[in-house]
Design an enzyme around this catalytic site. Sequence first.
Site, PDB file in Angstrom:
ATOM      1  N   ARG A 156      -9.004   9.021   3.337  1.00 26.37           N
ATOM      2  CA  ARG A 156     -10.091   9.582   4.147  1.00 26.37           C
ATOM      3  C   ARG A 156      -9.843   9.367   5.632  1.00 26.37           C
ATOM      4  NH1 ARG A 156     -15.554   7.076   2.010  1.00 26.37           N
ATOM      5  NH2 ARG A 156     -14.227   5.230   2.229  1.00 26.37           N
ATOM      6  N   ALA A 216      -6.335   3.391 -10.479  1.00 25.01           N
ATOM      7  CA  ALA A 216      -7.598   3.408  -9.734  1.00 25.01           C
ATOM      8  C   ALA A 216      -8.749   3.106 -10.689  1.00 25.01           C
ATOM      9  CB  ALA A 216      -7.777   4.749  -9.051  1.00 25.01           C
ATOM     10  N   ARG A 217      -9.392   4.121 -11.180  1.00 25.98           N
ATOM     11  CA  ARG A 217     -10.471   4.018 -12.159  1.00 25.98           C
ATOM     12  C   ARG A 217     -10.433   5.248 -13.038  1.00 25.98           C
ATOM     13  NH1 ARG A 217     -10.641  -0.527 -11.082  1.00 25.98           N
ATOM     14  NH2 ARG A 217     -12.404  -1.864 -10.470  1.00 25.98           N
ATOM     15  N   GLU A 246     -13.049   4.608 -21.153  1.00 22.04           N
ATOM     16  CA  GLU A 246     -12.361   3.482 -21.793  1.00 22.04           C
ATOM     17  C   GLU A 246     -13.369   2.487 -22.383  1.00 22.04           C
ATOM     18  OE1 GLU A 246     -11.351   0.531 -18.086  1.00 22.04           O
ATOM     19  OE2 GLU A 246     -10.098   2.324 -18.223  1.00 22.04           O
ATOM     20  N   HIS A 264      -5.903  -1.349 -19.138  1.00 22.08           N
ATOM     21  CA  HIS A 264      -6.617  -1.842 -17.950  1.00 22.08           C
ATOM     22  C   HIS A 264      -6.266  -3.304 -17.673  1.00 22.08           C
ATOM     23  CE1 HIS A 264     -10.436  -0.887 -15.426  1.00 22.08           C
ATOM     24  NE2 HIS A 264      -9.652  -1.712 -14.773  1.00 22.08           N
TER      25      HIS A 264
END
Length: 305
Positions: A156, A216-217, A246, A264
């Site tokens: 960003r 990341a996620r 998940e 994860h």
Amino acid sequence: MRRKVCCVLALAVALFAPTARGAAQTDSSAEITFWNSVKDSRNPAEISAYLDKYPNGTFAPLAKIRLESLKPKSPAPPTEQWAAIGFALLLATARRVTESEHFLRAGRWTHWAYDMFAGADVHGATLGVLGMGRIGQAIARRGALGFCMKVVYHNRSRLSEAEEAAIGARWLSLPELMAQADHLVIVVPYSAATHHLVGPAQLALMKPTATLTNIARGGVVDDAALAEALKAGQLAAAGLDVFEGEPQVHPALLTLPNVVLTPHIASASLATRRAMAELAADNLIAALTGGQPLTPLNPEVLAKA
């Protein structure tokens, strides 16, 4: 550590047990007696004996603590551990490590061939980083300084000129990043704005020889679209430590040989997990003895408690 865990388990039992009516009228000196006795105990049986003095969760000070004010957050993430698993997945994906291991374990290795599990070079390739925070910069350092990779990134906000120069990084728009990266690593935080940030349109821009790594996620990448892109040859391979929904994993990803999957485990080093457990314990102890967690997720609630 063992003593702290015993204390925290005892206090957690008291905290989450049903609170009896009239508990708020209990003498607050009970808090001092309870805590001073429990905090130095190493004997779980002794701790249980103290809990028995306050049946049905009638420990008054705990009843006064609003649960929402106890939500702790982790401190700055274990940057180097996250970066390490990201780069490990990148390497395993590029060099087809798990695919070749499954081949070997199945007893199919009977001869050598010049193109057997030939993968992609990492050294000197273009590393794309989507999300250039602490972890993204740590991954970029590994690529630039360890593997002489050219670093491009999208974020960003741009890094300072000095930060870019230190790793030879160059800012690109998202479409440019997807098109130019030989190995893309995704490290952006999950939010409504980043949900399916990488979807069919972005995947279609990637080189057919490129790899994608997501630490990341789940939800940042459209897993269904990624599975389709991998099957269609729009990119070569993927390494994933996070998934939408998940611990459930999109069924198509489980059947693809060119995907490296881990459950994860970015923070799963012994030292890091111990530090996370210590932090959780310290937050609970601080909340019960001082009224405020060390790293509250929602500190605005404390003012209302």
